[in-house]
Design an enzyme around this catalytic site. Structure first.
Site, PDB file in Angstrom:
ATOM      1  N   ASN A  24      39.967  34.695  55.422  1.00  0.00           N
ATOM      2  CA  ASN A  24      38.976  33.806  56.024  1.00  0.00           C
ATOM      3  C   ASN A  24      39.374  33.561  57.474  1.00  0.00           C
ATOM      4  O   ASN A  24      40.533  33.724  57.849  1.00  0.00           O
ATOM      5  CB  ASN A  24      38.989  32.457  55.298  1.00  0.00           C
ATOM      6  CG  ASN A  24      38.481  32.539  53.886  1.00  0.00           C
ATOM      7  OD1 ASN A  24      39.192  32.933  52.976  1.00  0.00           O
ATOM      8  ND2 ASN A  24      37.240  32.178  53.693  1.00  0.00           N
TER       9      ASN A  24
ATOM     10  N   HIS B 252      30.611  30.472  56.151  1.00  0.00           N
ATOM     11  CA  HIS B 252      31.883  30.883  55.512  1.00  0.00           C
ATOM     12  C   HIS B 252      32.175  32.302  55.994  1.00  0.00           C
ATOM     13  O   HIS B 252      31.580  33.261  55.516  1.00  0.00           O
ATOM     14  CB  HIS B 252      31.683  30.812  53.993  1.00  0.00           C
ATOM     15  CG  HIS B 252      32.842  31.274  53.161  1.00  0.00           C
ATOM     16  ND1 HIS B 252      33.506  30.444  52.267  1.00  0.00           N
ATOM     17  CD2 HIS B 252      33.456  32.480  53.043  1.00  0.00           C
ATOM     18  CE1 HIS B 252      34.458  31.122  51.642  1.00  0.00           C
ATOM     19  NE2 HIS B 252      34.447  32.364  52.101  1.00  0.00           N
TER      20      HIS B 252
ATOM     21  N   CYS C 166      38.851  38.581  49.007  1.00  0.00           N
ATOM     22  CA  CYS C 166      38.281  38.476  47.668  1.00  0.00           C
ATOM     23  C   CYS C 166      38.742  39.662  46.839  1.00  0.00           C
ATOM     24  O   CYS C 166      38.632  40.811  47.279  1.00  0.00           O
ATOM     25  CB  CYS C 166      36.766  38.434  47.736  1.00  0.00           C
ATOM     26  SG  CYS C 166      35.995  38.390  46.111  1.00  0.00           S
TER      27      CYS C 166
HETATM   28  P1  HMG Z   1      31.920  37.443  31.790  1.00  0.00           P
HETATM   29  O1  HMG Z   1      32.841  38.454  31.208  1.00  0.00           O
HETATM   30  O2  HMG Z   1      30.549  37.895  32.211  1.00  0.00           O
HETATM   31  O3  HMG Z   1      31.771  36.163  30.865  1.00  0.00           O
HETATM   32  O4  HMG Z   1      32.691  36.799  33.033  1.00  0.00           O
HETATM   33  P2  HMG Z   1      31.435  36.018  29.338  1.00  0.00           P
HETATM   34  O5  HMG Z   1      30.683  34.736  29.237  1.00  0.00           O
HETATM   35  O6  HMG Z   1      30.838  37.281  28.784  1.00  0.00           O
HETATM   36  O7  HMG Z   1      32.885  35.805  28.652  1.00  0.00           O
HETATM   37  C1  HMG Z   1      33.863  36.831  28.575  1.00  0.00           C
HETATM   38  C2  HMG Z   1      35.238  36.233  28.472  1.00  0.00           C
HETATM   39  O8  HMG Z   1      35.518  35.453  29.639  1.00  0.00           O
HETATM   40  C3  HMG Z   1      35.422  35.283  27.290  1.00  0.00           C
HETATM   41  O9  HMG Z   1      36.813  35.335  26.917  1.00  0.00           O
HETATM   42  C4  HMG Z   1      35.166  33.938  27.902  1.00  0.00           C
HETATM   43  O10 HMG Z   1      35.809  32.894  27.195  1.00  0.00           O
HETATM   44  C5  HMG Z   1      35.786  34.094  29.266  1.00  0.00           C
HETATM   45  P3  HMG Z   1      37.327  36.262  25.699  1.00  0.00           P
HETATM   46  O11 HMG Z   1      36.519  35.807  24.514  1.00  0.00           O
HETATM   47  O12 HMG Z   1      37.035  37.688  26.112  1.00  0.00           O
HETATM   48  O13 HMG Z   1      38.791  35.934  25.652  1.00  0.00           O
HETATM   49  N1  HMG Z   1      35.195  33.199  30.276  1.00  0.00           N
HETATM   50  C6  HMG Z   1      35.892  32.313  31.011  1.00  0.00           C
HETATM   51  N2  HMG Z   1      37.205  32.015  31.065  1.00  0.00           N
HETATM   52  C7  HMG Z   1      37.588  31.050  31.927  1.00  0.00           C
HETATM   53  N3  HMG Z   1      36.731  30.386  32.742  1.00  0.00           N
HETATM   54  C8  HMG Z   1      35.419  30.658  32.704  1.00  0.00           C
HETATM   55  C9  HMG Z   1      34.953  31.654  31.808  1.00  0.00           C
HETATM   56  N4  HMG Z   1      33.741  32.164  31.545  1.00  0.00           N
HETATM   57  C10 HMG Z   1      33.894  33.104  30.599  1.00  0.00           C
HETATM   58  N5  HMG Z   1      34.588  29.988  33.516  1.00  0.00           N
HETATM   59  C11 HMG Z   1      33.118  35.298  34.846  1.00  0.00           C
HETATM   60  C12 HMG Z   1      32.075  35.913  33.933  1.00  0.00           C
HETATM   61  C13 HMG Z   1      32.402  34.646  36.017  1.00  0.00           C
HETATM   62  C14 HMG Z   1      33.914  34.250  34.084  1.00  0.00           C
HETATM   63  C15 HMG Z   1      34.077  36.403  35.337  1.00  0.00           C
HETATM   64  O14 HMG Z   1      33.323  37.444  35.878  1.00  0.00           O
HETATM   65  C16 HMG Z   1      35.070  35.923  36.362  1.00  0.00           C
HETATM   66  O15 HMG Z   1      35.943  35.127  36.080  1.00  0.00           O
HETATM   67  N6  HMG Z   1      34.976  36.438  37.610  1.00  0.00           N
HETATM   68  C17 HMG Z   1      35.863  36.089  38.683  1.00  0.00           C
HETATM   69  C18 HMG Z   1      35.053  35.632  39.832  1.00  0.00           C
HETATM   70  C19 HMG Z   1      35.928  35.119  40.966  1.00  0.00           C
HETATM   71  O16 HMG Z   1      36.688  34.181  40.803  1.00  0.00           O
HETATM   72  N7  HMG Z   1      35.791  35.737  42.155  1.00  0.00           N
HETATM   73  C20 HMG Z   1      36.454  35.299  43.309  1.00  0.00           C
HETATM   74  C21 HMG Z   1      35.826  34.041  43.849  1.00  0.00           C
HETATM   75  S1  HMG Z   1      34.268  34.307  44.696  1.00  0.00           S
HETATM   76  C22 HMG Z   1      34.711  34.510  46.330  1.00  0.00           C
HETATM   77  O17 HMG Z   1      35.861  34.582  46.650  1.00  0.00           O
HETATM   78  C23 HMG Z   1      33.622  34.495  47.364  1.00  0.00           C
HETATM   79  C24 HMG Z   1      33.514  33.166  48.117  1.00  0.00           C
HETATM   80  O18 HMG Z   1      34.731  32.840  48.756  1.00  0.00           O
HETATM   81  C25 HMG Z   1      32.436  33.263  49.182  1.00  0.00           C
HETATM   82  C26 HMG Z   1      32.555  34.542  49.946  1.00  0.00           C
HETATM   83  O19 HMG Z   1      33.473  34.749  50.731  1.00  0.00           O
HETATM   84  O20 HMG Z   1      31.654  35.353  49.672  1.00  0.00           O
HETATM   85  C27 HMG Z   1      33.126  32.031  47.170  1.00  0.00           C
HETATM   86 MG    MG Z   2      35.398  33.832  50.671  1.00  0.00          MG
END
Ligand code: HMG
Ligand code: MG
Length: 298
Positions: free
Chosen positions: A248, A206, A239
């Protein structure tokens, strides 16, 4: 050793669009998925079940998953970082779910708000629930080559994360150069590190193109036998938690290279270019793909 066939997963609808500041309507995402499947993509990463406070662009995941007209044989995958995400995704019937960890501690905290060890604790119940539902789990390994906060990442860190993912039952790992800093020999060492725990059929590449290395890195990975890659149509992407990271590698550029090398992808390049022109037109810019722009100018 170079494979004769390659499977590409277009991550444009997810990795590509997640970073767009202006909301892209669900209908546009659905139309993009349709064009990608019509072009012959065998895998499409559609959306992510993450916090809408963190990534507002993916808040419409239910509408997008409900709106796509699935084609037989295409794998529609989604990101699920924790059990809450997996439970939200399950009714939308993804064919595959992706947990995403990081080879770098700092990036793990910035991206998913927990340490590497904690991330594995969050992924384990996802893997268990997915197995019960008969859904395969892929593990993305972000910052496998370099990290915005920690600099170069040693292959041992990739081996370490791959080992942890293997222990909890993740079936496939993706070596991800999130910020596009890696160079070809370094890519080969990172892949070899992943291969300490996974077979060649369970490892993908990736690559982001920030430093213009993504095609060279793809070729380097091909040389060690990797036959699965994530790419994004029109070179969409970046990201939100990796400053300076650009898109990408463009699917069009990878397909052009592979077909030129006699490697089959099942993809119709002209239709793929149309898909890239469609989404780029919506976003109001030219595709970030040399091959696409060359073909569009003909
Ligand atoms: P957190 O704050 O550690 O989670 O977030 P928590 O369990 O403490 O919960 C806090 C709040 O988040 C709560 O809501 C939960 O309900 C909510 P509140 O009570 O405050 O209203 N929550 C969620 N809501 C929706 N969906 C969920 C979820 N989990 C908890 N699944 C979490 C942890 C991972 C959710 C947060 O850090 C997050 O959403 N991060 C975003 C990560 C992301 O999408 N990054 C981009 C993608 S990765 C990428 O692009 C790389 C990749 O392409 C490969 C590469 O290139 O490297 C894959
Ligand atoms: Mg990526």
């Amino acid at each position: 050793r170079i494979p004769s066939k390659v499977k590409l997963v277009d991550v444009g609808p997810r990795d590509g669009l997640q970073n767009e500041a202006a909301p892209v309507p669900a209908e546009v995402k659905i139309a993009l998925v349709q064009r990608l499947q019509d072009a012959g993509l065998q895998g499409i990463e559609v959306t992510s079940y993450v916090s809408p406070k963190w990534v507002p662009q993916m808040a419409d995941r239910h509408a997008v998953m409900a709106g796509i007209a699935r084609r037989e044989g295409v794998v529609y995958s989604v990101l699920t970082p924790n059990l809450q995400g997996f439970e939200a995704a399950l009714p939308d019937r993804p064919d595959e779910v992706v947990v995403f960890g990081s080879a770098s501690e700092s990036f793990s905290r910035k991206n998913i708000n927990c340490s590497i060890a904690e991330s594995i604790e969050r992924f384990a119940p996802v893997v268990e629930a997915a197995r019960a539902a008969g859904i395969p789990v892929r593990g993305a390994m972000s910052c496998a080559l370099g990290c915005p906060w920690e600099g170069e990442i040693a292959p041992g860190r990739v081996a370490y994360l791959a080992g942890l993912m293997k222990q909890i039952g993740v079936q496939h790992v993706g070596v991800a150069d999130t910020i596009g800093v890696g160079t070809p020999r370094q890519v080969q060492r990172a892949i070899e590190a992943a291969l300490q725990h996974y077979g060649i059929d369970a490892v993908s590449g990736h690559f982001h193109d920030t430093y213009g290395q993504a095609l060279a890195n793809t070729l380097a990975a091909l040389e060690v036998g990797v036959w699965q890659y994530d790419t994004a149509v029109a070179g969409l992407g970046g990201c939100p938690y990796a400053r300076g990271a650009t898109g990408n590698v463009a699917t069009e550029d990878v397909v052009y290279m592979l077909h030129g090398m006699g490697i089959a992808t099942g993809i119709d390049l002209d239709r793929l270019v149309d898909a890239g022109a469609y989404i780029s037109g919506f976003l109001g810019r030219k595709p970030h793909s040399r091959a696409a722009n060359a073909l569009l100018a003909r």
